[in-house]
Design an enzyme around this catalytic site. Structure first.
Site, mmCIF file in Angstrom:
data_model
loop_
_atom_site.group_PDB
_atom_site.id
_atom_site.type_symbol
_atom_site.label_atom_id
_atom_site.label_comp_id
_atom_site.label_asym_id
_atom_site.label_seq_id
_atom_site.Cartn_x
_atom_site.Cartn_y
_atom_site.Cartn_z
ATOM 1 C CD GLU A 119 4.206 2.251 1.330
ATOM 2 O OE1 GLU A 119 3.027 2.170 0.951
ATOM 3 O OE2 GLU A 119 5.169 2.438 0.564
ATOM 4 C CG HIS A 142 6.942 -2.492 3.213
ATOM 5 N ND1 HIS A 142 7.345 -3.149 2.072
ATOM 6 C CD2 HIS A 142 7.561 -1.286 3.186
ATOM 7 C CE1 HIS A 142 8.163 -2.363 1.397
ATOM 8 N NE2 HIS A 142 8.320 -1.230 2.051
ATOM 9 C CG HIS A 144 13.189 -1.941 2.273
ATOM 10 N ND1 HIS A 144 13.557 -0.666 2.638
ATOM 11 C CD2 HIS A 144 11.886 -1.851 1.902
ATOM 12 C CE1 HIS A 144 12.525 0.157 2.488
ATOM 13 N NE2 HIS A 144 11.506 -0.543 2.065
ATOM 14 C CG HIS A 214 9.650 -0.585 -2.435
ATOM 15 N ND1 HIS A 214 8.543 0.210 -2.418
ATOM 16 C CD2 HIS A 214 10.146 -0.517 -1.175
ATOM 17 C CE1 HIS A 214 8.381 0.758 -1.233
ATOM 18 N NE2 HIS A 214 9.347 0.320 -0.456
HETATM 19 ZN ZN LIG Z 1 9.564 0.311 1.587
#
Ligand SMILES: [Zn+2]
Length: 269
Positions: A119, A142, A144, A214
């Protein structure tokens, strides 16, 4: 080989903090396999000697020009590396990269040739945007979180600020410590420039944004703050889900009670 962190306590502190947060992400069940990424702009703690360090990788195209990042340095989690491994051995599962003067390429300078997160384009686009608007934010996360991601599987929650209001109203801390709320980005392909662009747009208004079905992305002055905001929102989500599992919808704090918090803590409206 000597680590770049040796005799550099300020840089070492940045990396240690990332490792600590990586451990929390794993413990919380938010970081399956290689899920999630962290990047921290460490340019402020880079000295003249580091600036002269030769690259240990080829030049790699970032995928888009990011002019505000010329000559900046980042500590990044490695692609395909696990958060639980980053927690124990940060310099073997992450690397320090230098953005070249064209603003379009990077090279790895330390400690190991670990290729940065998949990413990277979203992360670096966010840092480029933050620098451009004069922000002092240095960290992007980032991850989850199960509860928050679950909430994005329900269309009515995807309307602007519906989740912000539900989560703020679960406990006063969330209103206080996540004062700009939670932005929502409709599902987009992971690692795409479309996702990067949509994220930047939301950062005008929010410090934390949900990527539908996501995960979550947050930006802050440092990685601890970026984690704390997601942790606080997740706490609210858990209170909501716990009430629902007991068979009732939680009342939530009233708009008046939240307004009172906003005034008392001088929070943005
Ligand atoms: Zn992810």
């Amino acid at each position: 080989m000597k680590s770049i962190l040796e005799n550099r306590p300020l840089l070492a502190k940045q990396v240690t903090d990332v490792a600590e947060v990586a451990g929390y992400l794993w413990q919380k069940g938010w970081a399956e396999r290689n899920g999630g990424n962290i990047t921290v702009n460490v340019t402020d703690v880079v000295d003249a000697e580091i600036r002269k360090l030769p690259a240990i990788s080829d030049r790699v195209a970032i995928g888009r020009p990011l002019p505000n990042l010329k000559g900046t340095y980042f500590f990044c989690k490695g692609t395909n590396k696990r958060m639980r491994d980053l927690a124990r051995q940060p310099m073997e599962n992450g690397s320090v990269i230098r953005i070249l003067d064209d603003g379009s390429h990077y090279e790895i300078i330390a400690d190991n040739p670990v290729k940065p997160t998949s990413e990277l384009v979203s992360h670096l686009s966010m840092h480029n945007y933050l620098i451009g608007k004069g922000s002092n934010y240095k960290a992007a996360l980032h991850t989850h979180p199960i509860d928050l991601v679950a909430m994005t599987h329900h269309a009515p929650f995807l309307k602007k600020d519906v989740l912000t209001n539900i989560l703020w109203s679960m406990i006063p801390e969330t209103r206080a410590f996540c004062p700009r709320g939670l932005g929502i980005i409709p599902y987009k392909m992971p690692s795409s420039t479309e996702l990067a662009d949509a994220t930047i747009k939301e950062l005008d208004e929010y410090d934390v944004v949900m990527w539908e079905k996501h995960g979550v992305c947050s930006v802050a002055e440092n990685i601890m703050e970026a984690f704390d905001m997601v942790d606080t929102l997740s706490k609210s989500a858990q209170i909501y889900l716990t009430a629902k599992s007991m068979g009732f919808a939680p009342d939530g704090m009233s708009q008046e009670q939240m307004k009172e918090m906003q005034i008392a803590f001088n929070l943005p409206g």
